[in-house]
Motif scaffolding. Sequence first.
Motif, PDB file in Angstrom:
ATOM      1  N   CYS A   1      19.244  91.569 -25.075  1.00  0.00           N
ATOM      2  CA  CYS A   1      18.418  92.539 -27.117  1.00  0.00           C
ATOM      3  C   CYS A   1      19.541  91.419 -27.808  1.00  0.00           C
ATOM      4  O   CYS A   1      20.531  90.629 -27.242  1.00  0.00           O
TER       5      CYS A   1
ATOM      6  N   THR B   1      20.399  99.289 -31.455  1.00  0.00           N
ATOM      7  CA  THR B   1      19.642  98.136 -30.304  1.00  0.00           C
ATOM      8  C   THR B   1      18.595  99.660 -30.637  1.00  0.00           C
ATOM      9  O   THR B   1      18.162 100.618 -30.770  1.00  0.00           O
TER      10      THR B   1
ATOM     11  N   GLY C   1      21.391  93.750 -30.942  1.00  0.00           N
ATOM     12  CA  GLY C   1      22.217  94.706 -31.538  1.00  0.00           C
ATOM     13  C   GLY C   1      23.483  94.338 -32.803  1.00  0.00           C
ATOM     14  O   GLY C   1      23.596  93.407 -32.939  1.00  0.00           O
TER      15      GLY C   1
ATOM     16  N   GLY D   1      15.179  95.708 -30.349  1.00  0.00           N
ATOM     17  CA  GLY D   1      17.299  95.819 -30.415  1.00  0.00           C
ATOM     18  C   GLY D   1      18.453  95.028 -31.972  1.00  0.00           C
ATOM     19  O   GLY D   1      18.635  95.544 -32.772  1.00  0.00           O
TER      20      GLY D   1
ATOM     21  N   CYS E   1      16.079  98.743 -24.397  1.00  0.00           N
ATOM     22  CA  CYS E   1      16.862  97.036 -24.084  1.00  0.00           C
ATOM     23  C   CYS E   1      17.293  97.734 -22.824  1.00  0.00           C
ATOM     24  O   CYS E   1      18.054  97.489 -22.406  1.00  0.00           O
TER      25      CYS E   1
END
Length: 223
Positions: free
Chosen positions: A38, A50, A40, A169, A54
């Motif tokens: 993912c 995020t 962030g 995210g 995830c």
Amino acid sequence: MGSAPSLGILNGTACSTGASAVVLLNMRDKDGSGLGACSGTLLTQRAILTAAHCVDGDVRSVSVYLGSGLPIIAESFVAHPAYRSSGGSTADAAIIIMAEPIGRTPIPLLLGRDARVGETAIVSGWGRTQDAVTATLHAGSTTISAVGGTLLETQYSANVSSVCSGDSGGSILVSEGGAWTIAGITSATSANVCNTGTNYYVGIRNSSVSSFILGIVPDAARR
């Protein structure tokens, strides 16, 4: 939320990672097996925002990749307590905590006003492009098409950027006071393919989400 639980940026541009606040997250289970990736966004030197999906399920560790060097293992992570993996969730938010400062400039939260329909926004992430290129940071502009009490939306178009697998995210950013700010968290799409449909983002102004974030990261910058 939606049918694409792990949302790269389509119609975007590759970005330098040297000072980026958008990082790549890799999740693993208790045996060290990979569970996907993912994106962030740094809220502070030690806190990364995020999506809850995830870090849901069997995830036991998260490593953070900054674009060079070795991945850094996160100290801990926590998902919004109201997040539910089935049936969709407007609480699709999580915080990754690092043991040491990352050394990048964080991005502030947009809490002083709502995002606006028709407003230009930036989406960014480490996910797929239309050429299936992965693990490369891309960003691009789009337009917010809907603003609800809990969600923001954008629509896929050949003329704007859109999210894809691996961008979950990450953040949708809008300009406020001369700075880019986090308006929402990339959560899902309405279709299994990236080049069609609606993209959904959990709104930061949702009081449940903002309270969760600030309860864990009270020193997060905001506008």
